[in-house]
Enzyme design. Sequence first.
Site, mmCIF file in Angstrom:
data_model
loop_
_atom_site.group_PDB
_atom_site.id
_atom_site.type_symbol
_atom_site.label_atom_id
_atom_site.label_comp_id
_atom_site.label_asym_id
_atom_site.label_seq_id
_atom_site.Cartn_x
_atom_site.Cartn_y
_atom_site.Cartn_z
ATOM 1 N N ASN A 144 -10.727 -3.225 0.619
ATOM 2 C CA ASN A 144 -9.541 -2.574 0.789
ATOM 3 C C ASN A 144 -8.619 -3.192 -0.377
ATOM 4 O OD1 ASN A 144 -6.638 -1.759 1.587
ATOM 5 N ND2 ASN A 144 -7.881 -1.057 3.519
ATOM 6 N N HIS B 13 -12.218 8.892 5.351
ATOM 7 C CA HIS B 13 -12.659 7.398 5.233
ATOM 8 C C HIS B 13 -12.680 6.630 6.524
ATOM 9 C CE1 HIS B 13 -8.378 6.833 4.888
ATOM 10 N NE2 HIS B 13 -8.408 5.431 5.190
ATOM 11 N N ALA C 88 -3.026 7.110 8.971
ATOM 12 C CA ALA C 88 -3.770 7.322 7.828
ATOM 13 C C ALA C 88 -2.707 7.196 6.619
ATOM 14 C CB ALA C 88 -4.627 8.523 7.946
ATOM 15 N N SER C 89 -3.048 6.619 5.654
ATOM 16 C CA SER C 89 -2.197 6.700 4.216
ATOM 17 C C SER C 89 -2.929 7.286 3.160
ATOM 18 C CB SER C 89 -1.812 5.143 3.787
ATOM 19 O OG SER C 89 -2.867 4.326 3.870
ATOM 20 N N ASN D 170 -8.668 6.169 10.968
ATOM 21 C CA ASN D 170 -7.306 6.746 11.326
ATOM 22 C C ASN D 170 -7.553 8.129 10.580
ATOM 23 O OD1 ASN D 170 -6.657 4.441 12.306
ATOM 24 N ND2 ASN D 170 -5.787 3.638 10.030
ATOM 25 N N ARG E 201 0.895 -1.331 0.040
ATOM 26 C CA ARG E 201 0.105 0.121 -0.067
ATOM 27 C C ARG E 201 0.753 1.370 0.214
ATOM 28 N NH1 ARG E 201 -1.855 1.528 6.015
ATOM 29 N NH2 ARG E 201 -0.138 0.486 6.904
ATOM 30 N N GLU F 141 5.457 2.292 27.566
ATOM 31 C CA GLU F 141 4.018 1.737 27.305
ATOM 32 C C GLU F 141 4.154 0.408 26.602
ATOM 33 O OE1 GLU F 141 5.262 4.899 26.604
ATOM 34 O OE2 GLU F 141 3.910 6.108 27.564
ATOM 35 N N HIS G 62 -13.371 16.055 -2.050
ATOM 36 C CA HIS G 62 -11.966 15.656 -1.126
ATOM 37 C C HIS G 62 -11.815 16.608 0.224
ATOM 38 C CE1 HIS G 62 -7.792 14.194 -1.465
ATOM 39 N NE2 HIS G 62 -7.497 15.243 -0.832
#
Lengths: 349, 349
Positions: free
Chosen positions: A92, A182, A176-177, A169, A40, A325, A129
């Site tokens: 996806n 979305h 997010a990519s 995301n 991706r 964490e 957009h």
Amino acid sequence: MNRAFLEFLSRHLLPLANPQFRKDPIVDRWVIVSTDRAQRPFSSHGDTAPAAKTDCPFCEGNERATPTEAFALRDRQSSPNQSGWQVRVVPNKFPALAALGDANLHNEGTYDSIDGVGAHEVIVECPQHEKSLARLSHQQVSKVVTTYRERLLALKEDRRLAYGMLFKNVGEAAGASIEHCHAQLIGLPMVPVMVRDELAGAAKFLDRHQRCIFCDLLSRELAAKHRIVCTTERFIAVTPFASRFSFETWVLPRTHQSHFEDLEPADIDEFASILKAVLMKLDAGLGRPAYNYFIHTAPLNVPPQESYHWHLEILPCFSRVAGFEWGTGCYINPVPPEQAAAFLRGTEI
Amino acid sequence: MNRAFLEFLSRHLLPLANPQFRKDPIVDRWVIVSTDRAQRPFSSHGDTAPAAKTDCPFCEGNERATPTEAFALRDRQSSPNQSGWQVRVVPNKFPALAALGDANLHNEGTYDSIDGVGAHEVIVECPQHEKSLARLSHQQVSKVVTTYRERLLALKEDRRLAYGMLFKNVGEAAGASIEHCHAQLIGLPMVPVMVRDELAGAAKFLDRHQRCIFCDLLSRELAAKHRIVCTTERFIAVTPFASRFSFETWVLPRTHQSHFEDLEPADIDEFASILKAVLMKLDAGLGRPAYNYFIHTAPLNVPPQESYHWHLEILPCFSRVAGFEWGTGCYINPVPPEQAAAFLRGTEI
């Protein structure tokens, strides 16, 4: 994104025939090993981010840039995979899981794996957009929530699947990519550990106290008031007592309900309005931060649960998760949730 | 770092008198709420990163920029808080926990909290302005490991503490706020959930199979070979079967040992050499990626455990954790650990 790692992915990584779930042999933690995900676009922010609808695969008019749509809210006279839609759901293009096949279990000594089958859909939340759900109209956000519900209901038809995780995301810092607004839905053949732990904790509380722990917490929060961000007649937005992150905010229905997809159509509008309000407050008060949200709901194939109560968790990303964490599972939060709630209450939208 | 959030921290955040541990009422998850952490430098990378020893609080000669040292390996003729040291341990200037006081439990309805007391130390790993442990000499890395062991032993003297978490953040993507090579040690009044889950899984395995699960996995990995990164006589570096992250690598002793601090001084040199080798391979093969590492060891105040086996986990940061991982606890890894191990084995150092 690290250049040497991208070079490894493009020059050295050998694609697996199929994704796999692998179980950690020590703790109850599943991992998805999926080489398809490596393909991706990793760097669609910054320089290479599509600035406008011409290059963005999610913009109206570019329907051919995505796989064939699985669902859409669209004008009556329009056709699938054409323009004329308001919300559009597609598989996806770089799925974490394979759509076809059975979730067979494999065993090799102490190691268990399951074939990586499941659903992985993208919910494109608007035709134009736009990056932010908070900037969509209330009517549009209602359509988005309607679509979330429809797709979770659709997953119930797939008997291989035990759980549907709806998540979002926003911003590069949140993973997010693609910037066009979305969400994603992944259908899993097992109940994931985070939900299983919540189900177990809630069941234990019911057993001891004969009531839902979430209902109990809601009534305490409504009485105390200081962690309430905002409310509607049927929903509450609250910063949890043990918030892991600065400005972590949960949205819950006031009335007991274990499954998100059991949301009455009449309540969808109201849920959309509180969700939009919280996101607008985060955007207005904190400079449109990156964030993740996801819905924690009961498993797909169980009846309504007396002990469990669905909710949406918003986790803003202001700092990095680090070694402490990862090593402990304990989070360090610099902003007391009472102060976060007060600030968001006072943020005008 | 988000500007609006920094403005919130500087203009609106009211400091709490003391940090607090808060327990999530549904799942067994503790959070540290600590406003002091908000004061630390958030943006010391990029423009504002100290380029050299003049501005760096951890460089030799700048000892006055840190709190008073708790421990140091230093030249005999040198004095505390002066130059002449090789490894130096100081209290964290922006501690997550308060050094003094008792860990009293408080209860407010369904909500439990504990006073946020504990230790928070910084281990400065070299006197010169160097970012990477992999580039220190083998002798220097041995001194670093010796110091890790010394500080864990020192925590055992504090009867309030149940656990010592030794961790390291390298690179901005891994949450480091200062680039000079350092690790941190946080002493906690409870055993954190990640370790508790491992202890429970390992105890269950011992109960069923009368052996340590880690010893069992090690012998399988040595026989199968394909997930081994490198070995020494007494240590193994392996990419775990269910690696959460690309190139995740664990280093374990071959001989059963539950507590890191029981490492024989004679083994420290060898552990330092395998740790340095793995980090050099990551740096050489993957362009000096950001990473976190931490030591999972048995709790401070328990005798040697037949079921548990200490290990160091290295988690490189190539992509962001996103909504799916937060919602499920399930990680998507694009690089099968067998391929990661083969690549690292083949990376010359």
